[in-house]
Design a protein around this motif. Structure first.
Motif, short mmCIF file in Angstrom:
data_model
loop_
_atom_site.label_atom_id
_atom_site.label_comp_id
_atom_site.label_asym_id
_atom_site.label_seq_id
_atom_site.Cartn_x
_atom_site.Cartn_y
_atom_site.Cartn_z
N ILE A 402 0.83 -1.21 0.00
CA ILE A 402 0.00 0.00 0.00
C ILE A 402 0.87 1.26 0.00
N LEU A 403 1.94 1.25 0.79
CA LEU A 403 2.76 2.45 0.91
C LEU A 403 3.66 2.68 -0.31
N ALA A 404 4.25 1.61 -0.85
CA ALA A 404 5.28 1.77 -1.87
C ALA A 404 4.72 1.98 -3.27
N PHE A 405 3.54 1.44 -3.56
CA PHE A 405 3.04 1.42 -4.94
C PHE A 405 1.70 2.13 -5.07
N SER A 406 1.43 2.58 -6.28
CA SER A 406 0.09 3.05 -6.64
C SER A 406 -0.66 1.87 -7.22
N LEU A 407 -1.79 1.52 -6.63
CA LEU A 407 -2.49 0.29 -6.98
C LEU A 407 -3.72 0.58 -7.82
N THR A 408 -3.95 -0.31 -8.76
CA THR A 408 -5.18 -0.29 -9.56
C THR A 408 -5.85 -1.66 -9.42
N ILE A 409 -7.09 -1.68 -8.96
CA ILE A 409 -7.80 -2.94 -8.71
C ILE A 409 -9.08 -2.98 -9.54
N TRP A 410 -9.24 -4.10 -10.25
CA TRP A 410 -10.48 -4.32 -11.00
C TRP A 410 -11.34 -5.33 -10.24
N ILE A 411 -12.58 -4.98 -9.98
CA ILE A 411 -13.50 -5.88 -9.30
C ILE A 411 -14.08 -6.84 -10.33
N PRO A 412 -13.82 -8.15 -10.16
CA PRO A 412 -14.25 -9.14 -11.16
C PRO A 412 -15.76 -9.07 -11.44
N TYR A 413 -16.07 -9.34 -12.72
CA TYR A 413 -17.46 -9.41 -13.21
C TYR A 413 -18.19 -8.07 -13.13
N THR A 414 -17.43 -6.99 -13.03
CA THR A 414 -18.02 -5.65 -13.05
C THR A 414 -17.15 -4.76 -13.92
N ASP A 415 -17.61 -3.55 -14.15
CA ASP A 415 -16.82 -2.55 -14.88
C ASP A 415 -16.13 -1.59 -13.93
N ILE A 416 -16.11 -1.94 -12.67
CA ILE A 416 -15.55 -1.04 -11.66
C ILE A 416 -14.04 -1.22 -11.57
N LEU A 421 -5.03 3.49 -5.33
CA LEU A 421 -5.37 3.09 -3.97
C LEU A 421 -4.17 3.14 -3.04
N GLY A 422 -2.97 2.95 -3.58
CA GLY A 422 -1.78 3.01 -2.75
C GLY A 422 -1.23 4.42 -2.63
N PHE A 423 -0.28 4.60 -1.72
CA PHE A 423 0.32 5.92 -1.52
C PHE A 423 1.42 6.20 -2.54
N GLY A 424 2.06 5.14 -3.06
CA GLY A 424 3.07 5.31 -4.10
C GLY A 424 4.28 6.12 -3.69
N ILE A 425 4.76 5.96 -2.44
CA ILE A 425 5.89 6.77 -1.99
C ILE A 425 7.23 6.12 -2.32
#
Length: 477
Positions: A402-416, A421-425
């Motif tokens: 969470i702290l080191a990376f910027s996260l992108t999460i896809w919720i399965p079976y949806t378009d969301i 989500l991460g801090f990306g520091i």
């Protein structure tokens, strides 16, 4: 360990273990020193291999945790011959497990290196190193079996002397085989691995000879090497949580190394050096934890749990005090500590940040390791495993992600799709996660120990399993 002043007894048992563990660390530190004179890629390769090598070492430590618990409790209960039988079955089990892991590791070595992010020249250097390390696995496991057997009986000096000689062999051979001094060809990382192979082979051969000869508290009888299902079951039942504990720590270390890899060679090298400096503190804490395991086991075997409790708190407080002092030195002189291993300014700069963030929390790493040793001595290896799992997989890996990376999460079976989500520091987030895990896990370990649910021991159950006719006697008998 069952009578007399606690601090002198604990110190007498712990100091040879501390020296032995530090010398075990010497294998890796000396390799890093000389490999660092080859190239940054070679240094990064050995740095990446440390978590993987530690995974196998921790497996050996996990298996032999059961040996320490059983031998120490049998010795405390004055059942010496039963302790000898445990020693023989430990040798048999470690030989089988190590040979199997060595074969699997050799066959999958390319995939393992790719999994942890080795590429290009780093991949080539790492492959040269790990191929020989796999061949040395049986030596590593058998030496841990020897050391655990004598440790359970209260003898920690013999293994220490073997480690001194073995480490000396490694130190002498390293520059000749790595850099090609004298008549030897320069083998780089492969030379470092061969030096380790030869040194560990010597220590193992000497250790097995000592067990066969006897006179050191326990003895290895060739007749006992026939598989004994009842003892093997006890070793596996008590030891598998400790093995999973080691794997949880090792796999987490592999994951953390993989997290570091995208941030470049300087970050990888700094992480490798930093982990080796941390491993020195782990060596001290691990040794005191091992001494605590022996003390707790012998006291539970002699039905004195109150002394076992006092011994554990004394060991924990003393270890944390030593590590606070060591950490202060690293924080005051960070460039000097990093400069021992490399003169690359980028690596030193990254390493200084590493030490500033993590070194103040070394004492909490150490305190947890001592408390885990107490649980293992009591045979409560599942508790020690749970503490490792919480430390690494709840408080460390997710926090680093969470702290080191910027996260992108896809919720399965949806378009969301959830972005950012991460801090990306960056890599600093990984260093912070290590500190968070150390502090949180210590608080939980201390609370768990205070509950006092570890005082029953394990040999009463194992004795009645092997003597069922006595378990049927009337209660008043």
């Amino acid at each position: 360990m069952t009578s007399g002043p606690i601090i002198p007894k604990l110190a007498q048992l712990a100091w040879p273990l501390i020296i032995g563990n530090l010398l075990q660390t010497v294998y890796n530190v000396v390799d890093m020193f000389w490999v660092g004179r080859v190239s940054p890629e070679a240094l990064a390769a050995v740095a990446l291999m440390f978590p993987l090598s530690w995974m196998f070492v921790s497996t050996a430590m996990g298996i032999t945790a059961a040996t320490i618990a059983l031998v120490s409790q049998y010795m405390g209960a004055k059942e010496d011959r039963q302790a000898d039988a445990v020693v023989a079955q430990t040798v048999l089990l470690t030989l089988i497990v190590s040979s199997t892991l060595a074969a699997i590791g050799w066959l999958t070595r390319h995939e393992l290196l790719r999994l942890i992010g080795a590429e290009g020249q780093v991949f080539i250097e790492a492959l040269d190193y790990i191929e020989i390390i796999f061949l040395a696995l049986p030596f590593t496991f058998l030496f841990f079996a020897f050391r655990a057997s004598l440790q359970g009986a209260g003898d920690t000096k013999t293994a220490m002397w073997l480690m001194i000689i073995s480490a000396g062999i490694n130190v002498i051979l390293d520059p000749f085989l790595i850099l090609g001094w004298g008549p030897f060809p320069a083998m780089g990382t492969r030379g470092a691995a061969w030096a380790t192979f030869i040194a560990r082979g010597f220590a193992t051969a000497a250790g097995i000879y000592i067990l066969l000869r006897g006179g050191f508290g326990v003895k290895l009888y060739v007749s006992d090497l026939t598989p004994d299902v009842s003892i093997l079951k006890k070793l596996i039942r008590i030891g598998y949580p400790a093995t999973f504990d080691g794997w949880a720590r090792s796999f987490a270390a592999v994951v953390m190394a993989a997290f570091v890899a995208p941030f470049g060679t300087a970050a990888i090298a700094a992480y490798g050096i930093g982990v080796r400096l941390m491993s020195i503190s782990w060596s001290v804490a691990g040794a005191v934890g091992q001494a605590t395991a022996t003390g707790v086991g012998q006291n539970l075997g002699s039905q004195t749990p109150g002394r076992a409790r006092r011994l554990t708190w004394v060991a924990t407080g003393g270890t944390m005090g030593i590590l606070f002092t060591a950490a202060a030195i690293c924080v005051i002189f960070p460039e000097l500590m990093m400069g021992i291993f490399t003169d690359d300014p980028e690596v030193i700069d990254e390493g200084v940040i590493f030490l500033y963030i993590i070194a103040p929390f070394w004492a909490f790493f150490g305190g947890t390791m001592v408390l885990q040793g107490a649980f293992r001595g009591a045979g409560q290896t599942k508790v020690a495993m749970a503490l490792s799992f919480l430390s690494r997989w709840i408080f460390r890996v997710p926090v680093a992600l969470i702290l080191a990376f910027s996260l992108t999460i896809w919720i399965p079976y949806t378009d969301i799709v959830l972005d950012d989500l991460g801090f990306g520091i960056g890599v600093i987030g990984i260093w912070i996660a290590l500190s968070v895990g150390a502090f949180a896990s210590f608080l939980i370990a201390a609370y768990w120990f205070r509950l006092g649910r570890w005082t029953e021991g394990v040999i009463e159950e194992s004795y009645h399993e092997s003597h069922p006719e006595e378990s049927e006697l009337p209660l008043e008998d």
